[in-house]
Design a protein around this motif. Structure first.
Motif, PDB file in Angstrom:
ATOM      1  N   GLY A  37     -24.921  20.607  39.887  1.00 31.11           N
ATOM      2  CA  GLY A  37     -23.582  20.098  39.623  1.00 31.11           C
ATOM      3  C   GLY A  37     -23.369  18.815  40.408  1.00 31.11           C
ATOM      4  N   PRO A  38     -22.133  18.525  40.797  1.00 29.77           N
ATOM      5  CA  PRO A  38     -21.890  17.295  41.558  1.00 29.77           C
ATOM      6  C   PRO A  38     -22.535  17.381  42.944  1.00 29.77           C
ATOM      7  N   PRO A  39     -23.001  16.253  43.478  1.00 28.05           N
ATOM      8  CA  PRO A  39     -23.657  16.282  44.784  1.00 28.05           C
ATOM      9  C   PRO A  39     -22.667  16.621  45.895  1.00 28.05           C
ATOM     10  N   PRO A  40     -23.156  17.148  47.017  1.00 31.11           N
ATOM     11  CA  PRO A  40     -22.265  17.459  48.134  1.00 31.11           C
ATOM     12  C   PRO A  40     -21.656  16.203  48.744  1.00 31.11           C
ATOM     13  N   ALA A  41     -20.593  16.381  49.504  1.00 29.85           N
ATOM     14  CA  ALA A  41     -19.847  15.245  50.049  1.00 29.85           C
ATOM     15  C   ALA A  41     -20.690  14.376  50.972  1.00 29.85           C
ATOM     16  N   GLY A  42     -21.535  14.950  51.794  1.00 24.49           N
ATOM     17  CA  GLY A  42     -22.309  14.167  52.740  1.00 24.49           C
ATOM     18  C   GLY A  42     -23.645  13.680  52.217  1.00 24.49           C
ATOM     19  N   TRP A  43     -23.941  13.930  50.942  1.00 21.09           N
ATOM     20  CA  TRP A  43     -25.260  13.601  50.405  1.00 21.09           C
ATOM     21  C   TRP A  43     -25.105  13.096  48.983  1.00 21.09           C
ATOM     22  N   ALA A 113     -19.859  22.659  46.590  1.00 17.32           N
ATOM     23  CA  ALA A 113     -21.072  22.158  45.936  1.00 17.32           C
ATOM     24  C   ALA A 113     -22.181  23.204  46.012  1.00 17.32           C
ATOM     25  N   LEU A 114     -23.035  23.217  44.992  1.00 18.15           N
ATOM     26  CA  LEU A 114     -24.167  24.137  44.946  1.00 18.15           C
ATOM     27  C   LEU A 114     -25.466  23.353  45.065  1.00 18.15           C
ATOM     28  N   LEU A 115     -26.380  23.872  45.867  1.00 17.87           N
ATOM     29  CA  LEU A 115     -27.699  23.286  46.042  1.00 17.87           C
ATOM     30  C   LEU A 115     -28.751  24.334  45.744  1.00 17.87           C
TER      31      LEU A 115
END
Length: 149
Positions: A37-43, A113-115
């Motif tokens: 999905g959308p990238p995490p805030a810090g990456w 966010a999901l990784l």
């Protein structure tokens, strides 16, 4: 001119030595990461394709990922394993991940966010870190004993 070149070589040797010591001190496992999905805030640059090989380790419930070959860049993610736990990466994707024996785990970050993080099957315990119950989610079931007739 010779002094400038000599100084550059000394600085380069010092940088390589520092990088080697930092890499040996970072006890970790090799992994690849991708966004679900959308990238995490810090990456922000993380995409849906598997990344290049990186080093990662768990410190408590924080996953620390070390990126880059020369520049020592670390990213700390306070993540938790989702309900799916550990799963085997399909063969169609295993060539692009951590080899033919790849497993992956899906992580949820505090911002939602999901990784997905993948590693070799031999690094199952290191991959899940403090979430050891997730490490047994895809293991085969124990054989059922036959009843005496």
């Amino acid at each position: 001119m010779f002094a400038v070149i000599f100084l550059i070589l000394i600085l380069l040797a010092a940088a390589i030595g520092r990088e080697r010591r930092a890499r040996l001190a970072f006890v970790s496992f090799r992994c690849r990461v991708r966004a679900c999905g959308p990238p995490p805030a810090g990456w922000r640059w993380l995409r849906r394709n598997w990344s290049r090989p990186m080093q990662a380790r768990w410190t408590g419930d924080v996953l620390t990922i070390r990126r880059g070959l020369v520049l020592d860049r670390t990213l700390r993610l306070a993540a938790e394993v989702t309900a799916t736990g550990v799963y085997v990466v399909p063969r169609s994707e295993s060539r692009r991940t951590s080899g033919t024996r790849a497993i992956a785990v899906r992580l949820r970050l505090p911002d939602g966010a999901l990784l997905e993080v993948t590693a070799d099957r031999s690094q199952r315990a290191e991959l899940v870190g403090p979430y050891l119950a997730a490490a047994i989610s895809d293991l085969p079931r124990a054989p059922v004993p036959r009843s005496d007739i």
